[in-house]
Scaffold this motif. Structure first.
Motif, PDB file in Angstrom:
ATOM      1  N   ARG A 116      11.354 -11.175 -13.829  1.00  0.00           N
ATOM      2  CA  ARG A 116      10.284 -12.148 -13.582  1.00  0.00           C
ATOM      3  C   ARG A 116       9.714 -12.007 -12.176  1.00  0.00           C
ATOM      4  O   ARG A 116       8.498 -12.062 -11.985  1.00  0.00           O
ATOM      5  CB  ARG A 116      10.812 -13.573 -13.748  1.00  0.00           C
ATOM      6  N   LEU A 117      10.573 -11.811 -11.203  1.00  0.00           N
ATOM      7  CA  LEU A 117      10.111 -11.675  -9.827  1.00  0.00           C
ATOM      8  C   LEU A 117       9.241 -10.435  -9.674  1.00  0.00           C
ATOM      9  O   LEU A 117       8.153 -10.498  -9.101  1.00  0.00           O
ATOM     10  CB  LEU A 117      11.313 -11.617  -8.882  1.00  0.00           C
ATOM     11  N   GLY A 118       9.689  -9.296 -10.228  1.00  0.00           N
ATOM     12  CA  GLY A 118       8.890  -8.074 -10.168  1.00  0.00           C
ATOM     13  C   GLY A 118       7.579  -8.206 -10.921  1.00  0.00           C
ATOM     14  O   GLY A 118       6.528  -7.771 -10.455  1.00  0.00           O
ATOM     15  N   ARG A 119       7.636  -8.843 -12.093  1.00  0.00           N
ATOM     16  CA  ARG A 119       6.416  -9.032 -12.886  1.00  0.00           C
ATOM     17  C   ARG A 119       5.440  -9.956 -12.174  1.00  0.00           C
ATOM     18  O   ARG A 119       4.240  -9.683 -12.116  1.00  0.00           O
ATOM     19  CB  ARG A 119       6.774  -9.614 -14.249  1.00  0.00           C
ATOM     20  N   ASP A 120       5.949 -11.046 -11.618  1.00  0.00           N
ATOM     21  CA  ASP A 120       5.072 -11.996 -10.934  1.00  0.00           C
ATOM     22  C   ASP A 120       4.474 -11.412  -9.659  1.00  0.00           C
ATOM     23  O   ASP A 120       3.357 -11.753  -9.285  1.00  0.00           O
ATOM     24  CB  ASP A 120       5.821 -13.290 -10.611  1.00  0.00           C
ATOM     25  N   MET A 121       5.226 -10.540  -8.992  1.00  0.00           N
ATOM     26  CA  MET A 121       4.718  -9.949  -7.756  1.00  0.00           C
ATOM     27  C   MET A 121       3.727  -8.823  -8.023  1.00  0.00           C
ATOM     28  O   MET A 121       2.801  -8.625  -7.242  1.00  0.00           O
ATOM     29  CB  MET A 121       5.869  -9.417  -6.901  1.00  0.00           C
ATOM     30  N   HIS A 122       3.949  -8.067  -9.115  1.00  0.00           N
ATOM     31  CA  HIS A 122       3.086  -6.909  -9.345  1.00  0.00           C
ATOM     32  C   HIS A 122       2.707  -6.750 -10.805  1.00  0.00           C
ATOM     33  O   HIS A 122       1.586  -7.017 -11.186  1.00  0.00           O
ATOM     34  CB  HIS A 122       3.747  -5.643  -8.806  1.00  0.00           C
ATOM     35  N   SER A 123       3.664  -6.287 -11.632  1.00  0.00           N
ATOM     36  CA  SER A 123       3.338  -6.030 -13.034  1.00  0.00           C
ATOM     37  C   SER A 123       4.623  -5.994 -13.859  1.00  0.00           C
ATOM     38  O   SER A 123       5.731  -5.972 -13.324  1.00  0.00           O
ATOM     39  CB  SER A 123       2.617  -4.687 -13.180  1.00  0.00           C
ATOM     40  N   ARG A 124       4.460  -5.957 -15.178  1.00  0.00           N
ATOM     41  CA  ARG A 124       5.593  -5.878 -16.077  1.00  0.00           C
ATOM     42  C   ARG A 124       6.407  -4.603 -15.822  1.00  0.00           C
ATOM     43  O   ARG A 124       7.633  -4.623 -15.828  1.00  0.00           O
ATOM     44  CB  ARG A 124       5.119  -5.911 -17.519  1.00  0.00           C
ATOM     45  N   ALA A 125       5.725  -3.491 -15.579  1.00  0.00           N
ATOM     46  CA  ALA A 125       6.422  -2.224 -15.327  1.00  0.00           C
ATOM     47  C   ALA A 125       7.286  -2.326 -14.073  1.00  0.00           C
ATOM     48  O   ALA A 125       8.419  -1.831 -14.055  1.00  0.00           O
ATOM     49  CB  ALA A 125       5.427  -1.079 -15.201  1.00  0.00           C
ATOM     50  N   VAL A 126       6.781  -2.967 -13.046  1.00  0.00           N
ATOM     51  CA  VAL A 126       7.558  -3.140 -11.817  1.00  0.00           C
ATOM     52  C   VAL A 126       8.794  -3.997 -12.095  1.00  0.00           C
ATOM     53  O   VAL A 126       9.890  -3.704 -11.615  1.00  0.00           O
ATOM     54  CB  VAL A 126       6.688  -3.752 -10.695  1.00  0.00           C
ATOM     55  N   GLY A 127       8.646  -5.049 -12.886  1.00  0.00           N
ATOM     56  CA  GLY A 127       9.792  -5.885 -13.237  1.00  0.00           C
ATOM     57  C   GLY A 127      10.851  -5.113 -13.990  1.00  0.00           C
ATOM     58  O   GLY A 127      12.048  -5.246 -13.718  1.00  0.00           O
ATOM     59  N   ILE A 128      10.422  -4.279 -14.930  1.00  0.00           N
ATOM     60  CA  ILE A 128      11.377  -3.488 -15.711  1.00  0.00           C
ATOM     61  C   ILE A 128      12.086  -2.462 -14.831  1.00  0.00           C
ATOM     62  O   ILE A 128      13.298  -2.272 -14.922  1.00  0.00           O
ATOM     63  CB  ILE A 128      10.665  -2.811 -16.897  1.00  0.00           C
ATOM     64  N   ILE A 129      11.334  -1.812 -13.960  1.00  0.00           N
ATOM     65  CA  ILE A 129      11.938  -0.824 -13.061  1.00  0.00           C
ATOM     66  C   ILE A 129      12.886  -1.510 -12.072  1.00  0.00           C
ATOM     67  O   ILE A 129      13.938  -0.962 -11.738  1.00  0.00           O
ATOM     68  CB  ILE A 129      10.844   0.001 -12.346  1.00  0.00           C
ATOM     69  N   ALA A 130      12.544  -2.722 -11.633  1.00  0.00           N
ATOM     70  CA  ALA A 130      13.445  -3.469 -10.740  1.00  0.00           C
ATOM     71  C   ALA A 130      14.774  -3.753 -11.435  1.00  0.00           C
ATOM     72  O   ALA A 130      15.845  -3.641 -10.816  1.00  0.00           O
ATOM     73  CB  ALA A 130      12.786  -4.770 -10.296  1.00  0.00           C
ATOM     74  N   VAL A 131      14.722  -4.095 -12.718  1.00  0.00           N
ATOM     75  CA  VAL A 131      15.951  -4.309 -13.482  1.00  0.00           C
ATOM     76  C   VAL A 131      16.744  -3.011 -13.570  1.00  0.00           C
ATOM     77  O   VAL A 131      17.963  -2.993 -13.378  1.00  0.00           O
ATOM     78  CB  VAL A 131      15.635  -4.869 -14.888  1.00  0.00           C
ATOM     79  N   LEU A 132      16.053  -1.918 -13.842  1.00  0.00           N
ATOM     80  CA  LEU A 132      16.726  -0.618 -13.933  1.00  0.00           C
ATOM     81  C   LEU A 132      17.376  -0.247 -12.599  1.00  0.00           C
ATOM     82  O   LEU A 132      18.527   0.203 -12.567  1.00  0.00           O
ATOM     83  CB  LEU A 132      15.741   0.470 -14.354  1.00  0.00           C
ATOM     84  N   PHE A 133      16.670  -0.453 -11.494  1.00  0.00           N
ATOM     85  CA  PHE A 133      17.247  -0.158 -10.183  1.00  0.00           C
ATOM     86  C   PHE A 133      18.454  -1.050  -9.897  1.00  0.00           C
ATOM     87  O   PHE A 133      19.454  -0.603  -9.341  1.00  0.00           O
ATOM     88  CB  PHE A 133      16.207  -0.316  -9.077  1.00  0.00           C
ATOM     89  N   THR A 134      18.371  -2.314 -10.278  1.00  0.00           N
ATOM     90  CA  THR A 134      19.508  -3.220 -10.082  1.00  0.00           C
ATOM     91  C   THR A 134      20.716  -2.739 -10.870  1.00  0.00           C
ATOM     92  O   THR A 134      21.844  -2.730 -10.364  1.00  0.00           O
ATOM     93  CB  THR A 134      19.131  -4.651 -10.501  1.00  0.00           C
ATOM     94  N   LEU A 135      20.469  -2.333 -12.106  1.00  0.00           N
ATOM     95  CA  LEU A 135      21.567  -1.851 -12.950  1.00  0.00           C
ATOM     96  C   LEU A 135      22.113  -0.503 -12.494  1.00  0.00           C
ATOM     97  O   LEU A 135      23.170  -0.083 -12.951  1.00  0.00           O
ATOM     98  CB  LEU A 135      21.112  -1.757 -14.404  1.00  0.00           C
ATOM     99  N   SER A 136      21.397   0.175 -11.617  1.00  0.00           N
ATOM    100  CA  SER A 136      21.883   1.472 -11.136  1.00  0.00           C
ATOM    101  C   SER A 136      22.753   1.337  -9.889  1.00  0.00           C
ATOM    102  O   SER A 136      23.260   2.335  -9.390  1.00  0.00           O
ATOM    103  CB  SER A 136      20.708   2.417 -10.852  1.00  0.00           C
ATOM    104  N   THR A 137      22.932   0.119  -9.389  1.00  0.00           N
ATOM    105  CA  THR A 137      23.771  -0.071  -8.204  1.00  0.00           C
ATOM    106  C   THR A 137      25.194  -0.428  -8.624  1.00  0.00           C
ATOM    107  O   THR A 137      25.399  -1.288  -9.484  1.00  0.00           O
ATOM    108  CB  THR A 137      23.224  -1.189  -7.291  1.00  0.00           C
ATOM    109  N   MET A 138      26.153   0.234  -8.040  1.00  0.00           N
ATOM    110  CA  MET A 138      27.554  -0.041  -8.361  1.00  0.00           C
ATOM    111  C   MET A 138      27.962  -1.454  -7.929  1.00  0.00           C
ATOM    112  O   MET A 138      28.818  -2.062  -8.561  1.00  0.00           O
ATOM    113  CB  MET A 138      28.471   0.993  -7.706  1.00  0.00           C
ATOM    114  N   MET A 139      27.343  -1.960  -6.875  1.00  0.00           N
ATOM    115  CA  MET A 139      27.670  -3.312  -6.423  1.00  0.00           C
ATOM    116  C   MET A 139      27.381  -4.321  -7.539  1.00  0.00           C
ATOM    117  O   MET A 139      28.206  -5.194  -7.828  1.00  0.00           O
ATOM    118  CB  MET A 139      26.881  -3.675  -5.167  1.00  0.00           C
ATOM    119  N   PHE A 140      26.228  -4.193  -8.186  1.00  0.00           N
ATOM    120  CA  PHE A 140      25.909  -5.120  -9.276  1.00  0.00           C
ATOM    121  C   PHE A 140      26.842  -4.897 -10.463  1.00  0.00           C
ATOM    122  O   PHE A 140      27.369  -5.853 -11.037  1.00  0.00           O
ATOM    123  CB  PHE A 140      24.448  -4.969  -9.716  1.00  0.00           C
TER     124      PHE A 140
END
Length: 174
Positions: A116-140
């Motif tokens: 939602r934060l990525g989508r609200d700031m830019h676009s749906r694609a940015v929101g989806i990529i933000a989720v993907l980047f979050t899921l790619s971090t070992m900390m998360f």
């Protein structure tokens, strides 16, 4: 010279979203496996003990020392009161895993808020990529399946950012 038709572009966009969705799904399945198969962190026992003390009617900072805010303990106390982990090994393991599944669900809610934060700031694609980047971090991946107080503070912070952005946009439009 190659001329790209609108159908070609739509097909590539579909392929892009399908690949990202597959990566997100695979990582979520990995998190699901970690929820039950991962070793127990010592911190989890600290938080579970504080939640159990709260379930027994004790008050943090008065009846026992705890240096974290008590929200997690208040949230987990009804689960531990209901499951009674003090009655035996199997009950304790089951209670721990139920609490971990709650953390897994809260982690999923975090991913939704990140989208939602990525989508609200830019676009749906940015929101989806933000989720993907979050899921790619070992900390998360590591921490979002553990019983931790920050599993409640991070969604609160993300929700505060989303609501602040909404208020600022509404204020700017007036």
């Amino acid at each position: 010279m190659l001329i790209r038709s609108p159908g070609f572009i739509r097909w590539h966009a579909w392929l892009f979203y399908a690949a990202i969705f597959a990566a997100i799904l695979a990582t979520q399945l990995w998190r699901t496996k970690l929820t039950t198969d991962r070793w127990f962190c010592v911190d989890e026992f600290e938080h579970l003990h504080a939640a159990w003390c709260t379930a027994q009617g004790m008050v943090p900072y008065r009846d026992f020392f705890e240096h974290h805010s008590p929200l997690l303990y208040v949230v987990l106390a009804p689960i531990l009161r209901l499951m009674r982990p003090e009655t035996g090994y199997d009950a304790a393991i089951h209670a721990i895993l139920v609490c971990r599944w709650l953390m897994w669900a809260i982690g999923g809610f975090m991913l939704f808020l990140i989208f939602r934060l990525g989508r609200d700031m830019h676009s749906r694609a940015v929101g989806i990529i933000a989720v993907l980047f979050t899921l790619s971090t070992m900390m998360f991946i590591d921490r979002s399946t553990e019983i931790r107080p920050d599993m409640l503070s991070v969604p609160a912070m993300l929700a505060a950012l989303i609501l602040t952005m909404r208020a600022l946009r509404r204020n700017a439009s007036h």
